[in-house]
Design a protein around this motif. Sequence first.
Motif, PDB file in Angstrom:
ATOM      1  N   TYR A 184      -0.131  -3.111 -15.625  1.00 38.00           N
ATOM      2  CA  TYR A 184      -0.021  -2.131 -14.548  1.00 38.00           C
ATOM      3  C   TYR A 184       0.334  -0.759 -15.133  1.00 38.00           C
ATOM      4  CZ  TYR A 184       1.438  -0.517  -9.872  1.00 38.00           C
ATOM      5  OH  TYR A 184       1.562   0.140  -8.680  1.00 38.00           O
ATOM      6  N   GLU A 190       2.923   3.076  -6.147  1.00 44.64           N
ATOM      7  CA  GLU A 190       1.544   3.267  -6.604  1.00 44.64           C
ATOM      8  C   GLU A 190       0.624   2.146  -6.135  1.00 44.64           C
ATOM      9  OE1 GLU A 190       4.163   3.380  -8.696  1.00 44.64           O
ATOM     10  OE2 GLU A 190       4.301   5.555  -8.913  1.00 44.64           O
ATOM     11  N   SER A 191       1.194   1.036  -5.764  1.00 45.29           N
ATOM     12  CA  SER A 191       0.405  -0.033  -5.155  1.00 45.29           C
ATOM     13  C   SER A 191       1.060  -0.342  -3.826  1.00 45.29           C
ATOM     14  CB  SER A 191       0.375  -1.274  -6.054  1.00 45.29           C
ATOM     15  OG  SER A 191      -0.417  -2.268  -5.427  1.00 45.29           O
ATOM     16  N   TRP A 248      10.352  -1.671   1.712  1.00 43.66           N
ATOM     17  CA  TRP A 248      10.605  -3.054   1.281  1.00 43.66           C
ATOM     18  C   TRP A 248       9.331  -3.895   1.240  1.00 43.66           C
ATOM     19  CZ3 TRP A 248       9.100  -6.363   5.100  1.00 43.66           C
ATOM     20  CH2 TRP A 248       9.183  -5.940   6.434  1.00 43.66           C
ATOM     21  N   LEU A 249       8.213  -3.346   1.748  1.00 46.92           N
ATOM     22  CA  LEU A 249       6.976  -4.128   1.757  1.00 46.92           C
ATOM     23  C   LEU A 249       6.407  -4.354   0.364  1.00 46.92           C
ATOM     24  CD1 LEU A 249       4.719  -2.846   4.704  1.00 46.92           C
ATOM     25  CD2 LEU A 249       5.585  -5.159   4.366  1.00 46.92           C
ATOM     26  N   THR A 250       6.557  -3.391  -0.532  1.00 47.61           N
ATOM     27  CA  THR A 250       5.868  -3.453  -1.818  1.00 47.61           C
ATOM     28  C   THR A 250       6.812  -3.150  -2.978  1.00 47.61           C
ATOM     29  OG1 THR A 250       5.198  -1.156  -1.487  1.00 47.61           O
ATOM     30  CG2 THR A 250       3.595  -2.849  -0.894  1.00 47.61           C
ATOM     31  N   ALA A 251       6.359  -3.535  -4.184  1.00 47.34           N
ATOM     32  CA  ALA A 251       7.196  -3.376  -5.380  1.00 47.34           C
ATOM     33  C   ALA A 251       7.133  -1.959  -5.934  1.00 47.34           C
ATOM     34  CB  ALA A 251       6.761  -4.379  -6.447  1.00 47.34           C
ATOM     35  N   SER A 252       6.036  -1.247  -5.654  1.00 45.78           N
ATOM     36  CA  SER A 252       5.852   0.052  -6.286  1.00 45.78           C
ATOM     37  C   SER A 252       5.036   0.958  -5.381  1.00 45.78           C
ATOM     38  CB  SER A 252       5.155  -0.151  -7.640  1.00 45.78           C
ATOM     39  OG  SER A 252       4.046   0.683  -7.789  1.00 45.78           O
ATOM     40  N   PRO A 286      12.157   0.995   9.186  1.00 43.77           N
ATOM     41  CA  PRO A 286      12.751   2.179   8.558  1.00 43.77           C
ATOM     42  C   PRO A 286      13.228   3.177   9.609  1.00 43.77           C
ATOM     43  CG  PRO A 286      10.626   1.664   7.574  1.00 43.77           C
ATOM     44  CD  PRO A 286      10.767   0.798   8.792  1.00 43.77           C
ATOM     45  N   ARG A 334      10.032  -7.743  -6.423  1.00 43.23           N
ATOM     46  CA  ARG A 334       8.948  -7.897  -5.462  1.00 43.23           C
ATOM     47  C   ARG A 334       7.597  -8.089  -6.146  1.00 43.23           C
ATOM     48  NH1 ARG A 334      10.697  -7.696  -0.692  1.00 43.23           N
ATOM     49  NH2 ARG A 334       8.599  -7.860   0.137  1.00 43.23           N
ATOM     50  N   ASN A 384       6.155   5.151   5.196  1.00 44.88           N
ATOM     51  CA  ASN A 384       5.936   3.813   4.643  1.00 44.88           C
ATOM     52  C   ASN A 384       7.130   2.912   4.906  1.00 44.88           C
ATOM     53  OD1 ASN A 384       7.893   4.311   2.737  1.00 44.88           O
ATOM     54  ND2 ASN A 384       6.569   4.058   0.978  1.00 44.88           N
ATOM     55  N   VAL A 385       6.964   1.648   4.592  1.00 49.01           N
ATOM     56  CA  VAL A 385       8.025   0.655   4.724  1.00 49.01           C
ATOM     57  C   VAL A 385       8.339   0.198   3.304  1.00 49.01           C
ATOM     58  CG1 VAL A 385       8.647  -1.591   5.698  1.00 49.01           C
ATOM     59  CG2 VAL A 385       7.128  -0.063   6.978  1.00 49.01           C
TER      60      VAL A 385
END
Lengths: 213, 429
Positions: free
Chosen positions: A124, B90-91, B84-88, A209, A84, B81-82
């Motif tokens: 990062y 922390e962000s 699958w929306l983000t890679a990490s 979710p 992602r 949170n969701v």
Amino acid sequence: MSGLVRCILSFSLIIFLVNTTFASERKFNLGQIATKEEVAGWDIDVRPDGLGAPIGSGTALLGEEIYTEGCAGCHGDFGEGADRWPPLVGGEGSLASHDPEKTTGSYWPYASTIYDYIYRAMPYGDAQSLSYDETYEIVAYLLYMSDIIEEDFVLSNKNIGEIEMPNKDGFLLPDPRPDIKNTQGDPCMSNCQVSTKIIGKARDIDVTPEDDN
Amino acid sequence: MKKNKKNEVSNSKKINRRKLLIGASSIGAISLASKNLLSQEANPENLPPNLPEWTQYLGDGVDVNPYGMPSEFEGHVIRRNVEWLTASAESSVNFTPLQDLEGFVTPNGLCFERHHGGVAVINPQDFRLMINGLVDREMIFTLDDLKRFPQTNKFYFLECAANGGMEWKGSQLNGCQYTFGMVHNVQYTGVKLSDLLLETGLKDKAKWVLAEGSDSSGMTRSIPIEKILDDCIIAWAMNGEALRPEQGYPARLVVPGWEGNMWVKWIRRLEFGDKPYLTREETSKYTDLLTSGKARMFTWVMDAKSVITSPSPEKPILSKGVHQLRGLAWSGRGKIKRVDVSIDGGKNWKTAQLHSPILSKSLTRFTLPFEWNDEELLLQSRAIDETNYVQPTIGELQKIRGVNSIYHNNSIATWLVSKNGKVDNVRLG
């Protein structure tokens, strides 16, 4: 006019002139004057015209190695992205399509912004660990991968404000909102002509979710 | 003897109670549906004419929780949170559980989080705010310095520009929390920048401010000086206590009515310049791509918006008869003037009751009583602010902006109430 009044008036005028001619007075006498060294340590931003760019330089040839070691894990060997994590290269011509791909090459309007962001926030989790030259090298490598500069082009503080990015004219100002000119405070209250046909349900998309209700 | 027996009974009762509590606290991890069903179940032993154990026996003393927490039965009221929306993480972002909140204030621990480099942990002794660039004096302030300036206390909403961003193409997330929860509303305590800048002075050429965070993303946004001098604040407290770490402790920028990304947390620097800085966050992000392939830039104001928080996908209707429809409305351009509610998908509207205080650039609570008798409903709310701006439909927005702009979706949502009382996020057209 008496002499005393005239004297006070002219005295006031002098104070007024002093106040407007010289720098403002400190009103509360709080805080400390910052030293040049203190400001230099934190003032890391680089503006599109190159203001703030630290002295340094780099080429894509030099940038390839450091990119491959420090950036490719998330952004792919060729800037195509991984999992992602965002792609950095590609997407040219896609902005008006159904699936726009916004990368440094296709979307970012200024090379300075790439420098500024990489230096302040990348890699990062290890921010501000790159040297100025390393940062120029990585930016040069990204610009090279997007066919914006040649691999031996020496990117530096002297020319980073002059790089022409493909999407530099892609942004619109000023903000035209409110852009919805509907009913200006007097909307329809009864027997309004609207479609109440259900054309989609979040439940059917099934990406929420936890279980649905 | 009799008393001992009673104690034995009560001990077994206590064990049962504990089991029940363990069950209750794990509900949050199970499904919303089962949670709602369980919340209806009562233990007959605790109901009239019986004596509940909390009426008979001593409860906890003081100091069991030196910093008080919500009831253990409220364990489902959390940020979510969701993934699958983000890679990490922390962000990433999570969402305020608007469907479980009352009034117009968001509790500090439930204010949604949006980080770009994780939560910075800062000892307030190590906090410094630097002001440099086109000022008469480049200066550095400690937190103690800031607290000695004249103080301001103001309620403001903070909304992420991407709130509702997943809903541009169609109804995608089935929850009030996930579709509207990137907003919160707290009272900020801080110093107005117009006061703070009396100390540094400003050069005539100063037209823009670069606000910079001290987190590992070095968050930066450009803000025009008119806004900075109008109502921006450096805040160190929210709802009467120090900022939470995830909200920028020990100090953050407050930019009333404008998109949340500009409210730089863990603030370390304000640089004054004659031009905008065009940082990553205001070029590659937080720009609104139109169908032409061009993108709007510097779209700062959050337009008027409203949401029905109950009923909602997380708050089904559980019984026939009278109910109170509840919701929130807000506008970055001033006060909410009116909120209309429709139960038939926008054909007919009734004006809801607004609950005071009705403050500029703050969430405003509205309610409307309604009767439900197992019929299907299509619930909508429509906010009108004091500039007479009317919250648009998604169709009106799409006509002008297309579906790829991600940010600034302030359209009217539709909740379908089915005959069984379940509620769904749906799209009409």
